[in-house]
Write an enzyme that holds these catalytic residues in place. Sequence first.
Site, short mmCIF file in Angstrom:
data_model
loop_
_atom_site.label_atom_id
_atom_site.label_comp_id
_atom_site.label_asym_id
_atom_site.label_seq_id
_atom_site.Cartn_x
_atom_site.Cartn_y
_atom_site.Cartn_z
N LYS A 145 0.86 -1.19 0.00
CA LYS A 145 0.00 0.00 0.00
C LYS A 145 0.88 1.23 0.00
O LYS A 145 1.80 1.35 0.81
CB LYS A 145 -0.87 -0.01 1.28
CG LYS A 145 -1.84 1.12 1.37
CD LYS A 145 -3.16 0.78 0.74
CE LYS A 145 -4.00 1.99 0.44
NZ LYS A 145 -3.58 2.80 -0.72
N GLN A 185 7.11 4.07 3.98
CA GLN A 185 5.69 3.70 3.98
C GLN A 185 5.45 2.41 4.75
O GLN A 185 4.44 2.26 5.44
CB GLN A 185 5.22 3.54 2.52
CG GLN A 185 3.72 3.49 2.34
CD GLN A 185 3.07 4.86 2.35
OE1 GLN A 185 3.55 5.78 1.70
NE2 GLN A 185 1.98 5.01 3.09
N LYS A 193 5.40 3.50 8.33
CA LYS A 193 4.22 4.34 8.59
C LYS A 193 2.97 3.48 8.67
O LYS A 193 2.17 3.59 9.60
CB LYS A 193 4.08 5.36 7.45
CG LYS A 193 2.94 6.33 7.62
CD LYS A 193 2.72 7.17 6.37
CE LYS A 193 4.01 7.83 5.92
NZ LYS A 193 3.80 8.76 4.78
N LYS A 198 5.46 2.02 -2.96
CA LYS A 198 5.36 3.37 -3.54
C LYS A 198 5.55 3.22 -5.04
O LYS A 198 6.16 2.24 -5.50
CB LYS A 198 6.46 4.28 -2.97
CG LYS A 198 6.17 5.74 -3.12
CD LYS A 198 5.16 6.25 -2.08
CE LYS A 198 4.70 7.65 -2.39
NZ LYS A 198 3.87 8.20 -1.30
N GLY A 205 -2.81 8.20 -4.30
CA GLY A 205 -2.20 9.41 -4.86
C GLY A 205 -0.99 9.88 -4.07
O GLY A 205 -0.65 9.35 -3.02
N ASP A 206 -0.30 10.87 -4.60
CA ASP A 206 0.82 11.54 -3.93
C ASP A 206 1.04 12.82 -4.75
O ASP A 206 0.11 13.28 -5.45
CB ASP A 206 2.07 10.64 -3.90
CG ASP A 206 3.18 11.18 -3.00
OD1 ASP A 206 3.02 11.18 -1.78
OD2 ASP A 206 4.22 11.63 -3.52
N THR A 233 -4.75 13.72 5.25
CA THR A 233 -3.34 13.84 5.63
C THR A 233 -3.12 15.13 6.42
O THR A 233 -2.53 15.11 7.51
CB THR A 233 -2.43 13.80 4.38
OG1 THR A 233 -2.75 12.61 3.65
CG2 THR A 233 -0.97 13.78 4.77
N ASN A 286 -2.13 19.39 -1.67
CA ASN A 286 -3.14 18.74 -0.85
C ASN A 286 -2.80 18.81 0.65
O ASN A 286 -3.62 19.22 1.46
CB ASN A 286 -3.27 17.27 -1.31
CG ASN A 286 -4.19 16.47 -0.42
OD1 ASN A 286 -3.83 16.13 0.71
ND2 ASN A 286 -5.38 16.18 -0.89
P1 NDP Z 1 0.84 18.07 -4.13
O1 NDP Z 1 1.31 17.70 -5.47
O2 NDP Z 1 -0.62 18.26 -3.90
O3 NDP Z 1 1.59 19.40 -3.62
C1 NDP Z 1 2.98 19.45 -3.53
C2 NDP Z 1 3.38 20.86 -3.16
O4 NDP Z 1 4.78 20.88 -2.91
C3 NDP Z 1 3.13 21.88 -4.27
O5 NDP Z 1 2.86 23.12 -3.71
C4 NDP Z 1 4.48 21.90 -5.00
O6 NDP Z 1 4.74 23.11 -5.68
C5 NDP Z 1 5.43 21.74 -3.85
N1 NDP Z 1 6.67 21.08 -4.32
C6 NDP Z 1 6.77 19.88 -4.92
N2 NDP Z 1 8.06 19.63 -5.25
C7 NDP Z 1 8.76 20.71 -4.83
C8 NDP Z 1 10.13 21.05 -4.86
N3 NDP Z 1 11.05 20.22 -5.40
N4 NDP Z 1 10.50 22.25 -4.32
C9 NDP Z 1 9.58 23.08 -3.77
N5 NDP Z 1 8.26 22.81 -3.73
C10 NDP Z 1 7.86 21.63 -4.23
O7 NDP Z 1 1.42 16.93 -3.15
P2 NDP Z 1 0.91 16.51 -1.71
O8 NDP Z 1 0.47 17.71 -0.97
O9 NDP Z 1 0.01 15.36 -1.86
O10 NDP Z 1 2.27 15.93 -1.07
C11 NDP Z 1 3.20 16.76 -0.39
C12 NDP Z 1 4.10 15.89 0.48
O11 NDP Z 1 3.32 15.14 1.41
C13 NDP Z 1 4.94 14.85 -0.25
O12 NDP Z 1 6.15 14.67 0.43
C14 NDP Z 1 4.09 13.58 -0.13
O13 NDP Z 1 4.86 12.41 -0.27
C15 NDP Z 1 3.59 13.75 1.29
N6 NDP Z 1 2.39 12.99 1.62
C16 NDP Z 1 1.23 13.15 0.90
C17 NDP Z 1 0.11 12.43 1.25
C18 NDP Z 1 -1.20 12.65 0.58
O14 NDP Z 1 -2.20 12.10 1.07
N7 NDP Z 1 -1.30 13.41 -0.48
C19 NDP Z 1 0.15 11.42 2.34
C20 NDP Z 1 1.38 11.41 3.08
C21 NDP Z 1 2.46 12.14 2.69
P3 NDP Z 1 4.30 23.26 -7.24
O15 NDP Z 1 2.82 23.31 -7.21
O16 NDP Z 1 4.96 24.51 -7.69
O17 NDP Z 1 4.85 22.04 -7.91
#
Ligand code: NDP
Length: 448
Positions: A90, A111, A114, A126, A165-166, A209, A240
């Site tokens: 997962k 993961q 977690k 993943k 998703g991620d 999250t 997200n």
């Molecule tokens: P999203 O794609 O919804 O958002 C990611 C955000 O981070 C965007 O604002 C993006 O900016 C920014 N970002 C991505 N890469 C970079 C970078 N290299 N430098 C600076 N900013 C960056 O992703 P999520 O919110 O889903 O995920 C964010 C984090 O949380 C990740 O580490 C993910 O693995 C983790 N996570 C997510 C979960 C989920 O349910 N979605 C669950 C558990 C963990 P821009 O829009 O400009 O690309």
Amino acid sequence: MSYVSEVLEQINERHSKQPEYTQAVTEVLQDVSGLVSQNEKALRRQAILERLVEPDRLLRFRVNWERDDGSLATNLLWRVQFNNALGAYKGGLRFHPSVNTSILKFLGFEQTFKNALTGLPMGGAKGGSNFNPKEASLPEIRRFCQQAMLALHPFIGPDADVPAGDIGVGSQEIAFLYGQYLQIHKAHRGVLTGKQPSFGGSCGRTEATGYGVIFFLEEALAAREDTLEGKSLLISGAGNVALHTAEKALQEGARVLSLSDSQGLVVFKDGLTQDQLRSLKTARTEKRQSLAEWHSEASDSGCDYQEGNTPWHLEADIAIPCATQNEIDEDAAKHLVEGGIQWLIEGANMPLTSAAQEQIRDAGITYIPGKIANAGGVAVSGFERSQQAALLPWTLDTVTSRLKDLMKRIHRNVSEAAPDAKGPIDYRVGANRAAFDKVVNVMQAYGI
Ligand code: NDP
């Protein structure tokens, strides 16, 4: 040489070009070295550490898809099935040009731990692709998702491997992937989570999250007889996790001073307002706008946009990185320490470099790692599987109250597993020990 040092040496030598993966493995093995040495002979005999740190398998696919102009594009797609001792594999799928096997292996490894901490029957995995959704139109994203599922479908299933998703994969991408699965198999199955509630998803998954981060933080504050009310927060990211962390924080009376994306930073001098958050959610999810575009369209002047900047030079009580791995380096950590941060809780996975983490912990800042703080997303994915299997959707109230209970339970279990020292709880060591214990006990029960 100790068993832990031996395995770390092996991994660092064999995978010297996979820095994120070796970083994650090193941290965990260091934290559990005390547990390992108590039972070293048996663990060695069963090669438990070697089996724990290498994924069960790493699948790689070439995905061809058609651009709007009729030309053909190719991308790579991977699925890292890490460990299924506790349940079906997962973990999410990430679509971002930076995706590679080092990043996916670190994410799959984390993961596994977690998912173990949620107490739900889930193994760790993943996946993802170097496909860049930001440079694709919606029909192109759909065609890519359809081709990706064509490659992936023989290897996933409700009892085998359940992606979600991620970064770059939200509910629209999950819908495209699931629609294609349905075309191929002509059957509704719980093969993906993060679906919309109208076709087998769980309500509350989108928010889970970020909300979970705040639920955990409130537990941690309560353990010190403190609350979130009136605290100032630095949040990075505008996706997200960041937006839903901000949303729950506002509901709980905190002040959110920043959000950011890969281009720049927005500073909310008087705190993010409900109206600004509503407009940001629309801009990001419906209009697919960057923060710079949102800011230039926003009519009120309650915030500043700083191109190329990150939030870590600002002063606040709590930092919550919610963007991506290693976004806080030594320099950023130094600013956070100087700015008087008291708490750092990770919404993103491994957002601190090892050196930054050391600096934060040495400065006495309470550090809460992502593998516990952001577990709410996968927990509600687990709830989604239960609901789909039982053909019985839960109400939002049920999901939220079970999520809250689960984050509380993680807090209790991790606190109990943390070293018995005076002073603040060492959440990192507690999390790694509790999860290690759980996964390894089951691997040992299965035998060689
Ligand atoms: P999203 O794609 O919804 O958002 C990611 C955000 O981070 C965007 O604002 C993006 O900016 C920014 N970002 C991505 N890469 C970079 C970078 N290299 N430098 C600076 N900013 C960056 O992703 P999520 O919110 O889903 O995920 C964010 C984090 O949380 C990740 O580490 C993910 O693995 C983790 N996570 C997510 C979960 C989920 O349910 N979605 C669950 C558990 C963990 P821009 O829009 O400009 O690309």
